[in-house]
Design an enzyme around this catalytic site. Structure first.
Site, PDB file in Angstrom:
ATOM      1  N   GLU A 178       6.302  -3.631   5.615  1.00 63.39           N
ATOM      2  CA  GLU A 178       6.642  -4.997   5.206  1.00 63.39           C
ATOM      3  C   GLU A 178       5.584  -5.990   5.665  1.00 63.39           C
ATOM      4  OE1 GLU A 178       9.237  -5.543   3.312  1.00 63.39           O
ATOM      5  OE2 GLU A 178       9.896  -3.469   3.492  1.00 63.39           O
ATOM      6  N   TYR A 199      -0.886   0.672   0.739  1.00 65.42           N
ATOM      7  CA  TYR A 199      -0.171   0.995  -0.508  1.00 65.42           C
ATOM      8  C   TYR A 199      -1.069   1.794  -1.448  1.00 65.42           C
ATOM      9  CZ  TYR A 199       3.709  -2.052   0.724  1.00 65.42           C
ATOM     10  OH  TYR A 199       4.801  -2.600   1.336  1.00 65.42           O
ATOM     11  N   ARG A 209       3.125 -18.299  -5.296  1.00 63.00           N
ATOM     12  CA  ARG A 209       2.928 -17.634  -6.588  1.00 63.00           C
ATOM     13  C   ARG A 209       3.645 -18.363  -7.716  1.00 63.00           C
ATOM     14  NH1 ARG A 209       6.413 -12.000  -5.790  1.00 63.00           N
ATOM     15  NH2 ARG A 209       8.438 -12.963  -5.460  1.00 63.00           N
ATOM     16  N   TYR A 225      -2.172  -7.283   2.984  1.00 62.54           N
ATOM     17  CA  TYR A 225      -0.905  -7.039   2.280  1.00 62.54           C
ATOM     18  C   TYR A 225      -1.157  -7.066   0.775  1.00 62.54           C
ATOM     19  CZ  TYR A 225       4.049  -7.064   1.148  1.00 62.54           C
ATOM     20  OH  TYR A 225       5.291  -6.743   0.644  1.00 62.54           O
ATOM     21  N   GLU A 227       1.769  -2.311  -4.373  1.00 66.82           N
ATOM     22  CA  GLU A 227       1.718  -1.541  -5.624  1.00 66.82           C
ATOM     23  C   GLU A 227       1.593  -2.439  -6.849  1.00 66.82           C
ATOM     24  OE1 GLU A 227       4.481  -1.801  -3.755  1.00 66.82           O
ATOM     25  OE2 GLU A 227       5.754  -2.861  -5.186  1.00 66.82           O
ATOM     26  N   LYS A 228       1.792  -3.742  -6.684  1.00 70.73           N
ATOM     27  CA  LYS A 228       1.565  -4.649  -7.821  1.00 70.73           C
ATOM     28  C   LYS A 228       0.124  -4.513  -8.308  1.00 70.73           C
ATOM     29  CE  LYS A 228       4.970  -8.207  -6.755  1.00 70.73           C
ATOM     30  NZ  LYS A 228       5.690  -7.554  -5.656  1.00 70.73           N
TER      31      LYS A 228
END
Ligand SMILES: *[C@@H]1O[C@H](CO)[C@@H](O)[C@H](O)[C@H]1NC(C)=O
Ligand SMILES: *[C@@H]1O[C@H](CO)[C@@H](O)[C@H](O)[C@H]1NC(C)=O
Ligand SMILES: *[C@@H]1O[C@H](CO)[C@@H](O)[C@H](O)[C@H]1NC(C)=O
Ligand SMILES: *[C@@H]1O[C@H](CO)[C@@H](O)[C@H](O)[C@H]1NC(C)=O
Ligand SMILES: *[C@@H]1O[C@H](CO)[C@@H](O)[C@H](O)[C@H]1NC(C)=O
Length: 349
Positions: A117, A148, A185, A235, A238-239
């Site tokens: 996280e 990731y 965002r 950070y 997977e995006k």
């Protein structure tokens, strides 16, 4: 809870005297640690992340990942002989499991704090001062780094001459389930859509995509907004590594600073929001790029030399501990884990 506590008593009754008797807790065991590189490393997973367990039958690290001399177990009776005991942060935070602070720790045993996280979702870590000896997380400066995704160089150059601009029906796509207007965002999205059309999918707009439709949908977009929900060093989730790169849309990234992406992602494979003075300017650039096949395709030439590796199985992440084990410091204590997790100062980009 009555069953585990009975087990515990048994464990303690049976193993502690045995440990003391055989000198497990004394220094007599130490030469083994230095002697031979082929010594087995025992990694005990105290509880499974999100309570989902996987089979550890056989020599999993070797059978699945070709990592030798690595004994991965989840039975707590291995505690006295474990070289590393791994605690996944979430279950500790929600009180589902506790640190076994009332049993004595073998002096060479390392306790590992594990989390994928972002800092703001790790809860209160102040209570973990002077407990852990290692960190296992996506950060590059963790003792065992489990990003990731990561880049691997291809052994032979791959022929990539496909035109990545075919079959595109949308300019910019975004998949968002948890929309919060205060997120950076969301502000970027709202400013961007003032200059270019953005197609939005996901729970927020009730335009949900079944998981089997995610990548095919993204593949029909020129650009995909790989916007992280937390802005924190390293950070990058997977995006980017999955949705954008596997979907085949050019990612527009929002997350850690540009230099951080440059250090880990393929060269010329993404567009960072910070590269533009305004979102209006970025919008114009995206429109031009979509009309210029050659320049658009240049953002995909990295695939000739690089491929993306993703970690998806906790067993693989845990087996990685053994690969790193011999290079870990013999003694280390995280005297202030909260400061380490939340630090920006060691931002090494
Ligand atoms: C240690 O704590 C666990 C759970 O909190 C408990 O079940 C166990 O009996 C305790 N062991 C000792 C030796 O106090
Ligand atoms: C390491 O573990 C393997 C598999 O459990 C076992 O066959 C081997 O004897 C162990 N080696 C040492 C040195 O303990
Ligand atoms: C484009 O879409 C068509 C029809 O869905 C498909 O057959 C074709 O393979 C696609 N081409 C590429 C390069 O993805
Ligand atoms: C691990 O941390 C504990 C708690 O601070 C410490 O007592 C112990 O010496 C450390 N062990 C290693 C191997 O670093
Ligand atoms: C780390 O950086 C973020 C974003 O720049 C900032 O909001 C946060 O306060 C910083 N944290 C620390 C501990 O400096």
């Amino acid at each position: 809870y009555s069953h585990p506590s009975v087990c515990w008593r048994l464990v303690i009754l049976c193993f502690l005297p045995l440990c003391l008797f055989s000198g497990w807790l004394s220094s007599s065991v130490k030469p083994l640690h230095h002697d031979s590189r082929s010594r087995n490393v025992t990694v005990l997973l105290w509880h499974w992340p999100f309570s989902r367990s996987f089979s550890l039958k056989g020599d999993v690290c070797w059978d699945l990942y070709r990592i030798p001399h690595c004994i991965l177990v989840d039975e707590r009776s291995y505690f006295p002989s474990a070289d590393v005991v791994v605690f996944h942060n979430r279950e500790l935070q929600v009180g589902l499991h506790k640190l076994p602070t009332n049993i004595s720790r073998p002096s060479s045993q390392k306790w590992a704090w594990m989390s994928l996280e972002a800092p703001s979702h790790n809860g209160n870590l102040h209570k973990y001062a002077d407990i852990f000896n290692m960190t296992i997380t996506y950060r590059r400066d963790a003792d065992v780094s489990i990003p990731y995704g990561m880049l691997l160089r291809r052994e032979a150059e791959e022929h990539v001459n496909e035109d990545n601009s075919v079959n595109k029906s949308s300019l910019v796509c975004w998949v968002i389930s948890n929309y919060k207007s205060h997120h950076k965002r969301s502000q970027v999205y709202n400013n961007l859509r003032a200059s270019v059309p953005v197609v939005v999918y996901g729970r927020w707009t009730k335009n949900r995509l079944p998981s089997s439709e995610l990548l095919p949908t993204i593949s029909r977009c020129y650009f995909y907004l790989a916007f992280e929900n937390s802005l924190a060093k390293d950070y990058i989730t997977e995006k980017l590594w999955r949705n954008a790169y596997e979907g085949g849309a050019l990612p527009i990234v929002l997350g850690p600073p540009l230099g951080n992406y440059k250090a880990v992602a393929p060269p010329h494979s993404f567009i960072h929001v910070d590269e533009f003075a305004s979102l209006n300017e970025m919008g114009k650039y995206l429109q031009q790029l979509a009309e210029d096949k050659k320049r658009y395709n240049e953002y995909f030439t990295w695939k000739k030399q690089w491929k993306v590796k993703r970690y998806t199985d906790w067993r693989e992440r845990l087996c990685n501990i053994c690969s790193k084990y011999n290079s870990l410091p013999k003694h280390k204590v995280y005297s202030d884990l909260d400061a380490w997790v939340n630090a920006n100062t060691s931002l090494n980009i």
